[in-house]
Design a protein around this motif. Structure first.
Motif, PDB file in Angstrom:
ATOM      1  N   THR A  37       1.246  -0.968  -0.067  1.00 21.01           N
ATOM      2  CA  THR A  37       0.071  -0.303  -0.515  1.00 21.01           C
ATOM      3  C   THR A  37       1.206   1.097   0.056  1.00 21.01           C
ATOM      4  OG1 THR A  37      -1.378  -0.760   1.451  1.00 21.01           O
ATOM      5  CG2 THR A  37      -2.326   1.167   1.192  1.00 21.01           C
ATOM      6  N   GLY A  38       0.464   1.825  -1.330  1.00 21.76           N
ATOM      7  CA  GLY A  38       1.639   3.552  -0.986  1.00 21.76           C
ATOM      8  C   GLY A  38       0.911   4.577  -0.065  1.00 21.76           C
ATOM      9  N   LEU A  39       1.663   5.138   0.598  1.00 22.25           N
ATOM     10  CA  LEU A  39       1.622   6.102   1.949  1.00 22.25           C
ATOM     11  C   LEU A  39       1.501   7.806   1.199  1.00 22.25           C
ATOM     12  CD1 LEU A  39       1.027   7.399   4.946  1.00 22.25           C
ATOM     13  CD2 LEU A  39       3.315   7.405   4.959  1.00 22.25           C
ATOM     14  N   CYS A  40      -0.200   8.114   1.077  1.00 23.31           N
ATOM     15  CA  CYS A  40      -0.350   9.508   0.752  1.00 23.31           C
ATOM     16  C   CYS A  40      -0.906  10.556   1.214  1.00 23.31           C
ATOM     17  CB  CYS A  40      -1.606   8.992  -0.023  1.00 23.31           C
ATOM     18  SG  CYS A  40      -2.000  10.534  -1.717  1.00 23.31           S
ATOM     19  N   HIS A  41      -0.364  11.668   0.993  1.00 24.97           N
ATOM     20  CA  HIS A  41      -0.337  12.905   2.150  1.00 24.97           C
ATOM     21  C   HIS A  41      -2.110  12.600   2.382  1.00 24.97           C
ATOM     22  CE1 HIS A  41      -0.804  16.904   3.163  1.00 24.97           C
ATOM     23  NE2 HIS A  41      -1.729  17.130   2.531  1.00 24.97           N
ATOM     24  N   THR A  42      -2.775  12.509   1.170  1.00 24.30           N
ATOM     25  CA  THR A  42      -4.228  12.717   1.576  1.00 24.30           C
ATOM     26  C   THR A  42      -4.506  11.442   3.031  1.00 24.30           C
ATOM     27  OG1 THR A  42      -4.867  12.772  -0.970  1.00 24.30           O
ATOM     28  CG2 THR A  42      -5.911  11.756   0.306  1.00 24.30           C
ATOM     29  N   ASP A  43      -3.872  10.572   2.613  1.00 20.36           N
ATOM     30  CA  ASP A  43      -3.859   9.096   4.611  1.00 20.36           C
ATOM     31  C   ASP A  43      -4.197  10.535   5.362  1.00 20.36           C
ATOM     32  OD1 ASP A  43      -5.023   7.209   2.521  1.00 20.36           O
ATOM     33  OD2 ASP A  43      -2.542   7.016   2.263  1.00 20.36           O
ATOM     34  N   LEU A  44      -2.555  10.703   5.066  1.00 13.43           N
ATOM     35  CA  LEU A  44      -2.118  11.621   6.400  1.00 13.43           C
ATOM     36  C   LEU A  44      -2.789  13.209   7.044  1.00 13.43           C
ATOM     37  CD1 LEU A  44       1.888  11.535   5.843  1.00 13.43           C
ATOM     38  CD2 LEU A  44       0.186  10.090   7.334  1.00 13.43           C
ATOM     39  N   PHE A  45      -3.741  13.375   5.684  1.00 14.62           N
ATOM     40  CA  PHE A  45      -5.104  15.135   5.608  1.00 14.62           C
ATOM     41  C   PHE A  45      -5.735  14.591   6.287  1.00 14.62           C
ATOM     42  CE2 PHE A  45      -7.568  17.536   3.936  1.00 14.62           C
ATOM     43  CZ  PHE A  45      -7.276  18.878   4.429  1.00 14.62           C
ATOM     44  N   ALA A  46      -6.415  13.215   5.872  1.00 12.86           N
ATOM     45  CA  ALA A  46      -7.375  12.524   6.564  1.00 12.86           C
ATOM     46  C   ALA A  46      -7.459  11.962   7.907  1.00 12.86           C
ATOM     47  CB  ALA A  46      -8.118  11.410   6.064  1.00 12.86           C
ATOM     48  N   LYS A  47      -6.330  11.901   8.566  1.00 10.17           N
ATOM     49  CA  LYS A  47      -5.908  10.980  10.239  1.00 10.17           C
ATOM     50  C   LYS A  47      -6.341  12.717  10.653  1.00 10.17           C
ATOM     51  CE  LYS A  47      -2.206   9.543  12.690  1.00 10.17           C
ATOM     52  NZ  LYS A  47      -3.111   8.822  13.803  1.00 10.17           N
ATOM     53  N   SER A  48      -5.273  13.932  10.373  1.00 12.35           N
ATOM     54  CA  SER A  48      -5.111  14.966  11.516  1.00 12.35           C
ATOM     55  C   SER A  48      -6.411  15.866  11.790  1.00 12.35           C
ATOM     56  CB  SER A  48      -4.220  15.616  10.250  1.00 12.35           C
ATOM     57  OG  SER A  48      -4.717  16.810   8.972  1.00 12.35           O
TER      58      SER A  48
END
Length: 362
Positions: A37-48
């Motif tokens: 699984t690629g780690l994407c800025h969108t994952d971190l944005f949604a998490k934040s």
């Protein structure tokens, strides 16, 4: 089914690898064993942006793996197929019917609600709900429940670790160029932000024959890589980017792409355009941007947004993989592999800019 998943328990928490329960697939669903699984800025944005009070969540939306089980209503996907996972779309709304599924009218519900459309969850823990079904997958996990509309079957010769980011990051950057900006050999293209999306855009522009390419980034290693790919690299911390670009392009760029989401940078991306030039924004960031409307109007410039590269995944992802196989989209140099147990290190490395595209591998 019991499995391991990387749980988020709040915007500032680390990821925690824990045992959870995956629900049985419905007749229209597919179970995929995740390879990478690629780690994407969108994952971190949604998490934040997800409050801790909302409960634990599983993110991840650039999954790739092997199909384990298919529901009775699923066609054209079989157990054993190798697949890349992407975003969900309904297939029935006006945008989907018009060939623009990235702008599906039900996109928010299908990709970001944390549940299936009927309100049920695909993942639980000790009887409690876990927010999941992120982009129809939540692939920071050993297995996912997905649906036919966000599953793309690929040849078994494809390296799934390399292919995983094609589900979002790589297709977002490349699609913004190939599907929206559509530059030709005489175009001048400037990319603001040389992360995985920006580099995918740069490589797509190069594959289109664009001779004058420019990448703007603060990280020296990324500027060096951009130069290796044939672009002129500029440092916004030490250079007058607007003046340098105008000089490089003979008065202004024909096309610009912002991947940063930073309002001031978006302003630069519009400012450096020549007459009738087009700027596209794909970066998540502040919602409000100041734009000189007089400049936009008098010079006939265009500023528009773009989601998921404006792509239809079942045709566009294979197109990008074919470009890669032909040596015209060399994203191998962008990917750094991490075991899933090192997800927090991957996050730190991506945040610091020391790697371009972390990919988590089981």
């Amino acid at each position: 089914m019991q499995m391991k998943a990387a749980l988020s328990r709040g915007p500032r928490s680390s990821f925690s690898l824990e045992t959870v329960e995956l629900d049985h697939p419905r007749p229209d669903e597919v179970v995929v064993r995740i390879v990478a699984t690629g780690l994407c800025h969108t994952d971190l944005f949604a998490k934040s942006t997800l409050p801790a009070a909302m409960g634990p969540a599983v993110f991840g939306h650039e999954g790739a793996g092997v199909v384990e089980e298919v529901g009775a209503l699923v066609e054209d996907i079989s157990p054993g197929d190798h697949v890349v996972l992407s975003y969900r779309h309904c297939g029935a709304c006006r945008q989907c019917r018009g060939g623009h599924p990235a702008y599906c009218e039900r996109a928010q519900q299908l990709n970001s609600s944390g549940r299936r459309p009927d309100g049920s969850t695909t993942i639980t823990q000790n009887g409690g709900e876990v927010r999941a079904a992120f982009f129809g997958q939540s692939s920071f996990a050993e297995y996912v429940v997905a649906t036919a509309d966000n599953v793309v079957v690929v040849d078994k010769s494809v390296d799934l670790t390399l292919a995983a980011p094609f589900g979002c990051g790589f297709q977002t950057g490349a699609g913004a160029v190939l599907n929206v900006l559509a530059p030709d050999a005489d175009s001048t293209v400037v990319i603001f932000g040389a992360g995985s999306v920006g580099f995918a855009a740069l490589l797509a522009a190069r594959a289109s024959g664009v001779a004058t390419l420019c990448a703007v980034d603060t990280v020296p290693a990324r500027r060096a890589l951009a130069e290796d790919f044939g672009a002129v690299a500029l440092d916004p911390a030490t250079q007058d980017v607007v003046a340098e670009i105008r000089d490089l392009t003979g008065g202004g760029a024909t096309h610009t792409l912002d991947t940063t989401g930073i309002p001031a940078v978006i302003g630069q991306a519009v400012s450096v355009l020549r007459e009738r030039g087009t700027a596209v924004v794909v970066g998540l960031g502040a919602p409000d941007v100041t734009v000189n409307i007089q400049d936009l109007m008098r010079k006939g410039k265009t500023l528009r947004g773009c989601i998921e590269g404006d792509s239809s995944v079942r045709s566009f992802i294979p197109r990008l993989l074919a470009l890669h196989a032909d040596g015209k989209f060399p994203v191998d140099q962008l990917v750094t592999r991490y075991p899933f147990t090192d997800i927090d290190r991957a996050v730190a490395d991506q945040t610091s800019g020391s790697v371009v595209k972390p990919v988590l591998v089981w």
